[in-house]
Design a protein around this motif. Sequence first.
Motif, PDB file in Angstrom:
ATOM      1  N   GLU A 103       0.633  -1.181   0.007  1.00 49.15           N
ATOM      2  CA  GLU A 103       0.134   0.089  -0.092  1.00 49.15           C
ATOM      3  C   GLU A 103       0.880   1.173   0.148  1.00 49.15           C
ATOM      4  O   GLU A 103       1.864   1.025   0.606  1.00 49.15           O
ATOM      5  CB  GLU A 103      -0.935   0.022   1.199  1.00 49.15           C
ATOM      6  N   SER A 104       0.567   2.201  -0.736  1.00 46.37           N
ATOM      7  CA  SER A 104       1.310   3.392  -0.796  1.00 46.37           C
ATOM      8  C   SER A 104       0.494   4.644  -1.452  1.00 46.37           C
ATOM      9  O   SER A 104      -0.534   4.489  -2.048  1.00 46.37           O
ATOM     10  CB  SER A 104       2.378   3.117  -1.959  1.00 46.37           C
ATOM     11  N   LYS A 105       0.863   5.763  -0.666  1.00 44.47           N
ATOM     12  CA  LYS A 105       0.049   6.942  -1.024  1.00 44.47           C
ATOM     13  C   LYS A 105       0.885   7.827  -2.091  1.00 44.47           C
ATOM     14  O   LYS A 105       0.648   9.009  -2.605  1.00 44.47           O
ATOM     15  CB  LYS A 105      -0.263   7.682   0.100  1.00 44.47           C
ATOM     16  N   ALA A 106       2.025   7.214  -2.653  1.00 41.08           N
ATOM     17  CA  ALA A 106       2.862   7.687  -3.793  1.00 41.08           C
ATOM     18  C   ALA A 106       2.327   8.029  -4.886  1.00 41.08           C
ATOM     19  O   ALA A 106       1.398   7.161  -5.295  1.00 41.08           O
ATOM     20  CB  ALA A 106       4.275   6.935  -3.883  1.00 41.08           C
ATOM     21  N   HIS A 107       2.495   8.946  -5.523  1.00 36.59           N
ATOM     22  CA  HIS A 107       2.057   9.408  -7.022  1.00 36.59           C
ATOM     23  C   HIS A 107       3.230   9.792  -7.689  1.00 36.59           C
ATOM     24  O   HIS A 107       4.086  10.579  -7.676  1.00 36.59           O
ATOM     25  CB  HIS A 107       1.221  10.739  -6.711  1.00 36.59           C
TER      26      HIS A 107
END
Length: 439
Positions: free
Chosen positions: A2-6
Amino acid sequence: MESKAHILVIPFPIQGHINPMLQFSKRVASKGPQVTLLLTTTINKSMKSEMGSIQIESISDGYKNKKSESMDAFTERINCVVLQTLPEIIKKQCIPVNLLVYDSMMPWVLDIAKGLGLKAAAFFTQSCSVCAIYYHMHKGILKVPLEGKNASLPAMPLLGINELPDMKLYQNLLSINISQFSNIEGADWLLFNSFDKLENELVKWMASKWPIKTIGPTIPSIYLDKRLEDDKDYGISLFKPNDDVCMKWLDTKPNNSVVYISFGSLANLGEEQMEELAFGLLSSSHYFLWVVRGSEEGKIPNNFVSKISDKGLIVNWCPQLKVLAHGAVGCFMTHCGWNSTLEALCSGVLMVAMPQWTDQPTNSMFIMEVWRAGVRVKVNESGVVTREEIGVCLKEVMEGEKRDELIRNAVKWKELAKEAVDEDGSSDKNIEDLISRLI
């Protein structure tokens, strides 16, 4: 993961650069981050309507008219459009951008990224070996034309004059390729569409100088690890492929009986070379599938098509990976563009190397001398590959004494390519590590 990286990915808008960066985007998106691919409006029209979890952002082509233009003018126009549009695109994203992955041919994008406080990674669409040559040219260590007969560079085989990148057709491209290294010290990562064991010694040398990550081969998952079930093709083609015609024709041919010929989306053969190639294929004892782009059709010799009967098939474009994966194909006669070279290696298909320009002479040397997965044609004093030479090379690869050895080597590279992108493979780990540093 899971990651909120963009991650915002910006390819240079020609097919040979878009495809690997698109495939990289698919790999990254499959691991959780938001990935946005920035494409010009014309390119966007060639995309599939569904690209999974990848977001597509469009920018204008900057066209004032639809007339043909030089490569210099095309590059200047694209650079101008991206330079004017990119900062606003980044600022308007709902999910803030963490990383800008930019085509190394546009090094000035790094300045925009740093000006906005973003991490940035240069994506090199050519081999590590070719990029190393350009780096040494940039540093003035390697001067062209060569003063001697050979060039000796760290962690690379000795290179002859005809094994260095050839820019005589488009001199401006030489300066563009060299400029890729003008500011790389400021990049957070350098990404290469290769894998560690393919260019092992050079990868180690590069890693001692820069924060590099090999993330290739970037071809659809179905032809490698098959972990991305819907990843069956690139999802973009600037040329309309003749899928059904090609595959149905191949289905009628015995295993390993067909020579597949394609010189990519940009190379242009002269009329004399087209004639020699045509009659070299016709006089060989093998079937052939020949891709001749619409713009090149006028160079096919008169009445040639009427002579080939069922022995050959000529199409304007084809689904290359499907063709290379077909059992009827015995070898690939190629210009040795890096994407085509990787596709052949990943398919375990032998190559007859007929390089035209840019990185292709270097790639062809590696195909023949280092990876030992094919042969290279010889040109005559006029720079033309004769029909007799074509016949000799096709015979050597399709039925010669070394064919079994070449096949063993080709199969080895196919297995190592799959291993690199498998879960916990070197390229897979490099992508995982890249993402983890953005969270």
